[in-house]
Design an enzyme around this catalytic site. Structure first.
Site, PDB file in Angstrom:
ATOM      1  N   GLY A 299       0.792  -1.318   0.201  1.00  0.00           N
ATOM      2  CA  GLY A 299       0.112   0.017   0.165  1.00  0.00           C
ATOM      3  C   GLY A 299       0.806   1.338   0.055  1.00  0.00           C
ATOM      4  O   GLY A 299       1.945   1.323  -0.686  1.00  0.00           O
TER       5      GLY A 299
ATOM      6  N   GLU B 101       0.095   0.649  11.439  1.00  0.00           N
ATOM      7  CA  GLU B 101      -0.776  -0.286  10.738  1.00  0.00           C
ATOM      8  C   GLU B 101      -1.937  -0.577  11.614  1.00  0.00           C
ATOM      9  O   GLU B 101      -2.962  -1.502  11.300  1.00  0.00           O
ATOM     10  CB  GLU B 101      -0.143  -1.487  10.558  1.00  0.00           C
ATOM     11  CG  GLU B 101       0.961  -1.577   9.400  1.00  0.00           C
ATOM     12  CD  GLU B 101       0.442  -0.958   8.021  1.00  0.00           C
ATOM     13  OE1 GLU B 101      -0.460  -1.104   7.629  1.00  0.00           O
ATOM     14  OE2 GLU B 101       1.587  -0.463   7.468  1.00  0.00           O
TER      15      GLU B 101
END
Length: 188
Positions: free
Chosen positions: A23, A98
């Site tokens: 990502g 995260e």
């Protein structure tokens, strides 16, 4: 192949681990915001997984204002990304970025193949409970910039570029806006 609940993945020196990013952490400047020890290791492919974007637990990202990247098992598909070699001292900051503690993502162990065909085991992250939604234009741009910067296969870059973003027109964080501006300046 994903192995849930994995612990720290150490490389041979015992002081570092390998992290597979797919990502926004594809982009060097982005990963270095919170994880300065990250060093490019390899471009790699995760077989039998697919890239998706979503809101964790149905909540829109306050940072990105749209769906954020995740992966899910999908036979026959593949996700390309970057393997970063990172110092173990950055493991907690990576987990924090995260959202591991809040349950946004869980760390998983994945086996990826480098472009040379070498298989390596890495730490990665997978969203646990999410609703599929498109990414913001800014998030998509950061991912595409990272894919280009690190030389992901052109077909995969085209696939990333073809993702339809949402219609968010506002700003994201100042540090991310700066990264995007710097990236745009390099391409003009």
């Amino acid at each position: 192949m994903a192995n849930f609940g994995c612990e720290d993945l150490r490389s041979q020196d015992g002081e570092s681990f390998l992290y597979f990013a797919y990502g926004s952490n594809l982009l060097t400047e982005r990963i270095h915001l919170r994880n300065p020890s990250a060093v490019f290791y390899s471009v790699a492919r995760l077989q039998d997984f697919k890239l998706d974007f979503g809101n964790p637990q149905g909540k829109t990202s306050e940072t990105w204002h749209g769906g954020i990247a995740t992966i899910f098992e999908s036979p026959g598909d593949e996700v390309w990304g970057v393997v970063w070699k990172m110092n173990k001292s950055n493991l907690s900051s990576l987990d924090k970025q995260e959202g591991v503690k809040s349950g946004m993502y869980v760390p998983i162990e994945v086996t990826v193949s480098t472009q040379e065909g070498k298989e390596i085991t890495c730490r990665s992250y997978q969203m646990t409970n999410y609703e599929s939604v498109p990414p913001s234009p800014q998030y998509k741009k950061v991912i595409c910039m990272g894919a280009k910067e690190n030389g992901l296969p052109l077909e995969y870059q085209k696939k990333l570029n073809s993702i339809e973003p949402n219609d968010y027109k506002g700003k994201v964080s100042e540090e991310i806006e700066d990264i995007i501006k710097k990236g745009e300046a390099k391409t003009h």
